[in-house]
Design an enzyme around this catalytic site. Structure first.
Site, PDB file in Angstrom:
ATOM      1  N   ASP A   1     -34.468 -19.641 -78.274  1.00 60.71           N
ATOM      2  CA  ASP A   1     -33.747 -19.837 -77.245  1.00 60.71           C
ATOM      3  C   ASP A   1     -34.175 -21.393 -76.824  1.00 60.71           C
ATOM      4  OD1 ASP A   1     -32.466 -18.907 -74.513  1.00 60.71           O
ATOM      5  OD2 ASP A   1     -34.146 -20.500 -73.692  1.00 60.71           O
TER       6      ASP A   1
ATOM      7  N   HIS B   1     -35.599 -19.028 -67.985  1.00 61.47           N
ATOM      8  CA  HIS B   1     -34.943 -20.501 -68.076  1.00 61.47           C
ATOM      9  C   HIS B   1     -36.007 -21.363 -68.657  1.00 61.47           C
ATOM     10  CE1 HIS B   1     -31.138 -19.551 -66.501  1.00 61.47           C
ATOM     11  NE2 HIS B   1     -31.611 -19.170 -65.316  1.00 61.47           N
TER      12      HIS B   1
END
Length: 519
Positions: A358, A496
């Site tokens: 990610d 996030h």
């Protein structure tokens, strides 16, 4: 007697004088002579596109029969730590100097391509250095190894007490990276087909890749498809027409300008968008926009571009060791329950390695926005084995909306490694894996674009947890990562953030594979 470099420059008419021969290695088993050349960054396009010509020049530089020759082309980069190891190794040939010199006696000052090196030596060693011509030899060794503009100074620091050091036993490290063509000996060119005259002599030459042509050149052949053809007039002479268009081959496109003569002014009007041409002319750099180049064709032939053409890419070979980011073993501590039964990993995952990754970025456009964090985990035989995590310095302010979303501030990334430094390590970490991500195409777009800029290509098989979830958990309203972690009761410590999102995605992926097996 001429050295190889002197002979090489002579037979190539000093065309590649900027090259520095760093190493020559003869591989007996293959009867192959391997030459490693360093080149300055400013000449990169010219040097890399001239590989075959450089090999030919190297063969001509040897008198008599020569073995097969292959070359490595390495961009010169003055790295202080690498230099210090190199010079301390070289100083061994001056034993008296080597036993008293310390890395603290050597100062390096780097300003762009200008490098100043200062050696501080005691007055007692001055006579010894003079007798051994140490100064001249050291200076010659340094200047022969780097393409930067290097100046060397020997400073007499009389009375300074020097500590002795042990001799270094390790040899100088090999270059951290090197480049090679995917198809050795083929070169990087395109052979147009069905060529017919249009303006000037018919052009039967092979064409250079436009990707390699961004450098000033007086005579070059390019081919491609025309787009954006426009007729324009000079401001100071409206009657004087010229034509502006883009030419795109399989690698890139380049802006073109054509100034017709009276003989060709009617003919050039027949050239329309979509036409495939091969053209010979010159390339000039825009003096008002350094780094911007324009092709000025003089002769143009119609042609068809070869079908199913495969680019002979220049590929960076990545080291076998990590240099910047080092993977860490994954350990997780959970409170055990006496009645818990260890569940075996999904059979689908046995014998496979997955890299779940990610990215956090400054925006959504891979060509323009920057990566500010990479988080990745490897799953081997269904078990999470290790992690790869780092901030990246984007060299520009992080947008406020990204700070609010990720919590990553400018102070977090300032001074962290850059994408150029980290990409080889991430390639090493992931290249034998199946890449997995939540909306994986987004993250892949960033590593693909940034990797290609360094001649590193990610060609892994990919799996997308979002796509899998739509198929195997069709009852969910949304398929964001937060909805998937809630569905599978997975804790995401910090959404996030690259590494935590990667860990959460890995857990989601394992659960989805179980559903896939039972479907």
């Amino acid at each position: 007697m001429q050295t190889f470099s002197e002979k090489f420059n002579e037979v190539t008419n000093d065309k590649y004088k900027s090259l520095k021969l760093r190493n020559a290695k003869f591989i007996i088993e293959e009867s192959l002579l391997l030459l490693t050349f360093a080149y300055p960054e400013k000449d990169e396009n010219t040097i890399l596109s001239s590989r075959d010509d450089i090999i030919l020049g190297a063969k001509r530089a040897f008198d008599g029969d020569v073995p097969n020759i292959e070359i490595k082309l390495v961009k010169s980069h003055f790295d202080r730590d690498f230099f210090l190891r190199d010079i301390m190794e070289y100083l061994k040939q001056f034993p008296m100097l080597a036993t008293v010199m310390d890395e603290r006696n050597i100062t390096t000052e780097i300003n762009g391509s200008e490098v100043k090196i200062i050696f501080r030596i005691d007055s007692a060693l001055v006579d010894y250095c003079n007798k051994k011509s140490a100064g001249k030899k050291i200076e010659a060794h340094i200047k022969s190894s780097y393409c930067e503009n290097i100046s060397v100074m020997f400073l007499n620091v009389s009375g300074q007490e020097d500590e002795s050091i042990e001799d270094f036993e390790k040899e100088m490290e090999e270059e951290k990276s090197r480049f090679s063509l995917e198809s050795i000996g083929v070169g990087r060119n395109i052979r147009p087909q069905n060529v017919e005259a249009f303006i000037g002599n018919v052009i039967y030459d092979t064409a250079s890749y436009i990707e390699d042509a961004f450098v000033e050149c007086e005579n070059i052949t390019l081919c491609g498809t025309i787009s954006g053809m426009r007729e324009l007039s000079k401001k100071d002479n409206p009657e004087r027409k010229f034509y502006k268009f883009n030419l795109r081959d399989f690698t890139k496109d380049m802006g073109c300008l054509y100034f017709p003569t009276k003989k060709t002014e009617e003919q050039i009007k027949l050239l329309k968008d979509g036409k495939e041409i091969v053209a010979r002319g010159k390339i000039n750099e825009d003096k008002m926009r350094p780094g911007s180049y324009t092709f000025f064709p003089k002769e143009i032939s119609l042609c068809t571009l070869p079908k199913d053409f495969k680019i002979n890419r220049l590929r960076r070979e990545v080291d076998d060791v990590y240099h910047v980011v080092f993977p860490q073993p994954y350990r997780i501590v959970k409170q055990t329950n006496l009645f818990d039964i260890a569940e075996p990993p999904p059979k689908y995952m046995i014998g496979k390695t997955f890299c779940v990754f990610d990215l956090e970025t400054t925006g959504f456009a891979p060509e323009n926005d920057k990566i500010i964090e990479i988080g990745a985990v490897r799953i081997v035989d269904g078990v999470i084995k290790d992690t790869f995590n780092t901030y990246l310095d984007p060299k520009l302010p992080i947008p406020e909306k990204i700070i609010k979303l990720t919590g990553i501030k400018d102070s977090d990334v300032m001074g962290q490694p850059t994408i150029d430094e980290v990409m080889p390590d991430f390639y090493k970490y992931s290249h034998d894996c199946i890449l997995v991500g939540q909306n994986v195409q987004f993250d892949y777009g960033f590593i693909s674009v940034n990797g290609a800029r360094q001649n590193i290509y990610f060609e892994n098989e990919m799996m997308d947890t979002m796509t899998m979830a739509r198929q195997y958990v069709p009852t969910l309203k949304k398929y964001k990562l937060s909805y998937l972690t809630d569905h599978f009761h997975i804790e995401n410590i910090s959404a996030h953030r690259g590494i935590y999102d990667a860990l959460a995605t890995a857990e989601v992926f394992i659960n989805l594979v179980k559903l896939m097996q039972n479907a």
